[in-house]
Design a protein around this motif. Structure first.
Motif, mmCIF file in Angstrom:
data_model
loop_
_atom_site.group_PDB
_atom_site.id
_atom_site.type_symbol
_atom_site.label_atom_id
_atom_site.label_comp_id
_atom_site.label_asym_id
_atom_site.label_seq_id
_atom_site.Cartn_x
_atom_site.Cartn_y
_atom_site.Cartn_z
ATOM 1 N N ARG A 208 -12.941 -4.128 9.634
ATOM 2 C CA ARG A 208 -13.948 -4.257 8.580
ATOM 3 C C ARG A 208 -15.276 -4.664 9.196
ATOM 4 O O ARG A 208 -16.183 -5.135 8.513
ATOM 5 N N GLU B 280 -5.800 4.207 -0.299
ATOM 6 C CA GLU B 280 -5.900 2.745 -0.282
ATOM 7 C C GLU B 280 -6.352 2.237 1.090
ATOM 8 O O GLU B 280 -7.054 1.225 1.189
ATOM 9 N N LEU B 281 -5.952 2.932 2.146
ATOM 10 C CA LEU B 281 -6.387 2.545 3.488
ATOM 11 C C LEU B 281 -7.877 2.810 3.666
ATOM 12 O O LEU B 281 -8.591 2.010 4.276
ATOM 13 N N TRP C 205 -9.744 0.161 1.898
ATOM 14 C CA TRP C 205 -9.733 -1.102 2.651
ATOM 15 C C TRP C 205 -10.921 -1.166 3.604
ATOM 16 O O TRP C 205 -11.594 -2.191 3.706
ATOM 17 N N TRP D 260 -1.155 -2.830 7.969
ATOM 18 C CA TRP D 260 -2.306 -2.000 8.333
ATOM 19 C C TRP D 260 -3.270 -2.774 9.227
ATOM 20 O O TRP D 260 -3.693 -2.282 10.282
ATOM 21 N N ALA D 261 -3.608 -4.000 8.835
ATOM 22 C CA ALA D 261 -4.537 -4.807 9.635
ATOM 23 C C ALA D 261 -3.960 -5.090 11.018
ATOM 24 O O ALA D 261 -4.667 -5.031 12.033
ATOM 25 N N LEU E 209 -0.771 -4.472 3.345
ATOM 26 C CA LEU E 209 -2.091 -4.599 3.964
ATOM 27 C C LEU E 209 -2.011 -5.304 5.310
ATOM 28 O O LEU E 209 -2.772 -4.988 6.228
ATOM 29 N N ILE F 182 0.864 -1.177 0.000
ATOM 30 C CA ILE F 182 0.000 0.000 0.000
ATOM 31 C C ILE F 182 0.905 1.233 0.000
ATOM 32 O O ILE F 182 1.944 1.260 0.655
#
Length: 465
Positions: free
Chosen positions: A328, A16-17, A20, A313-314, A310, A11
């Motif tokens: 999410r 992009e975040l 997501w 980030w997660a 990604l 990313i």
């Protein structure tokens, strides 16, 4: 959290975040409910905390003895689930077919991260299966599990550590940013509910309602009145501990109630929360206090030239701990762990409020007049006062009754029936009893002062699954 994510998709931008999060939107007909709960293991013979391996010196010899590793190996043999490992250590299990996962919290708290399920009836069945297998395995080692929100007896120095790299990084960093972070990590346990959103607007409304009402959950589920073998002055000491853990990554997210709230605003918040680690392969690189913005720009000093992914980030989002956390899906984080009926009561409460449009709208109207100061004062008062706290001059007990009524009506309208023709509303029954009487913490305080004779030892028999 069951296991860290390993998605190496690069990313390079804030957009992009945001995308997501947007990709997490779920059609209402596919809304699911995930339930997570932690429980504190102990040896029944001596009430000692259970180490990863070995035997505490204050426990008598036993013909069959195992630590947390033995529990995991036993569960793996019974369930056939895949092992989650940190180096040579098994630190969890997961069902490769999507049936959930088992993980370890820093002090050995044994967590079931349930599968995303359509109804609370299915959650109850999932819990039945989990406890049937776990208790069979644990009985062979004389291990029990406390149904409390905090270890009632063992001092922080007496709690064993689990061999997880991320927890070593966190344990080193926590004392630098708060007074109670290590207590949070090693001595508390919770039950959480995870629920979906259908769009950005739906997420915002659900986030605001659930943030404002987390103190209701904290009060109804208050179950941690003991610390170091004595009363600690709180009904939910676990909730109070969170208030003194790390202000940069905890709290009630006042910005979520401001105009313009959406995925972008949460991304900006998360980018400003200091990181703990970057995972590359099986190695956790300590970057505690560093900026995700620098990682996104490829300028993180501890990882020169590394590109954000990604999975970074997660994993970073999993180290942010507000009262309601956005991934999410939305995580409800305000409740202490409790007896079995409470493990289904929490998802029932929030499914009733958030998965019925009329209940959600009415709950939104209920919390709309509250100011940021009102919400923050309630958050500060509830761990000690429970349902006797007040919000904007109104008793929280009265608010809880209204909230339970809305949730019950929402579950009635959901009309998800079991084989006996019951909808999910009966899972709220234990909360109705509490709202009209006393919390589990208050009941235990009375026992401590009377039948227990000022000792917490009976809790290991009477407050165990």
């Amino acid at each position: 959290m069951a296991r860290d994510v390993s998605d190496s998709t690069p990313i390079t931008s804030r957009d992009e975040l945001v995308a997501w999060f947007e990709a997490g939107s779920t059609p209402p007909e596919r809304f699911a409910i995930g339930t997570e709960h932690e429980k504190i293991p102990f040896y029944r013979a001596c009430h000692s905390a259970v180490p990863y391996e070995g035997r505490p010196t204050d426990c008598p010899p036993a013909s069959s003895f195992a630590g947390v590793r033995g529990l995991l190996e036993g569960m793996r043999a019974k369930l056939g689930w895949e092992a989650i490992c940190d180096g040579a250590h098994i630190i969890g299990l997961y069902d490769e077919w999507g049936g959930g996962a088992i993980s370890l919290e820093p002090g050995g708290q044994f967590e079931l991260s349930g599968a995303p399920l359509a109804t609370i009836h299915q959650t109850e069945a999932e819990l039945d299966r989990h406890f049937a297998v776990l208790q069979g395995v644990a009985a062979a080692f004389d291990i029990g599990f406390l149904s409390l929100g905090m270890n009632p007896k063992r001092r922080l120095s007496e709690i064993p550590t689990m061999p997880k790299q991320r927890y070593a990084i966190m344990a080193n960093y926590m004392p630098k940013v708060g007074e109670r972070g290590l207590d949070m990590m090693f001595r508390t346990s919770t039950v959480q509910a995870n629920l979906d959103f259908s769009s950005e607007a739906d997420m915002v409304q659900k986030l605001r309602v659930s943030l404002a009402l987390q103190p209701v959950a904290t009060a109804l589920f208050a179950n941690s009145p003991f610390t170091d073998g004595k009363l600690n002055g709180f009904l939910s000491a676990r909730s109070e501990i969170w208030r003194h853990t790390d202000a940069a990554r905890t709290g009630t997210l006042a910005f979520a109630f401001e105009p313009g709230m959406g995925f972008e605003r949460y991304v900006d918040y998360a980018l400003d929360v200091p990181m703990y680690f970057v995972k590359r392969g099986e190695t956790y690189i300590d970057v505690a206090g560093a900026s995700f913005r620098d990682l996104l720009a490829g300028k993180l000093d501890a990882c020169p030239g590394e590109q954000a992914t990604l999975s970074d980030w997660a994993n970073h989002l999993s180290t942010i701990f507000p009262e309601v956390r956005l991934k999410r899906y939305l995580e409800m984080r305000g409740a202490d762990a409790g007896p079995r009926p409470m493990l289904t009561a929490l998802p029932a409460l929030f499914a009733g409020l958030l998965y019925d449009s009329a209940a959600l709208d009415q709950a939104h109207q209920l919390i709309k007049p509250w100011t940021a100061d009102d919400r923050e004062k309630l958050r500060a008062d509830t761990p000690r006062l429970g349902l006797d706290a007040k919000i904007a001059g109104r008793p929280l007990r009265d608010v809880a009754r209204d909230v339970l009524s809305l949730a019950r009506a929402g579950l009635n309208r959901r009309a998800r029936l079991d084989e006996q023709g019951r909808d999910e509303a009966y899972f709220l029954d234990p909360l109705d009893v509490i709202a009209e009487g006393r919390t589990e913490a208050e009941r235990l305080i009375d026992l401590f002062k009377t039948e227990w004779g000022g000792s917490v030892e009976p809790a290991f028999e009477q407050c165990a699954y």
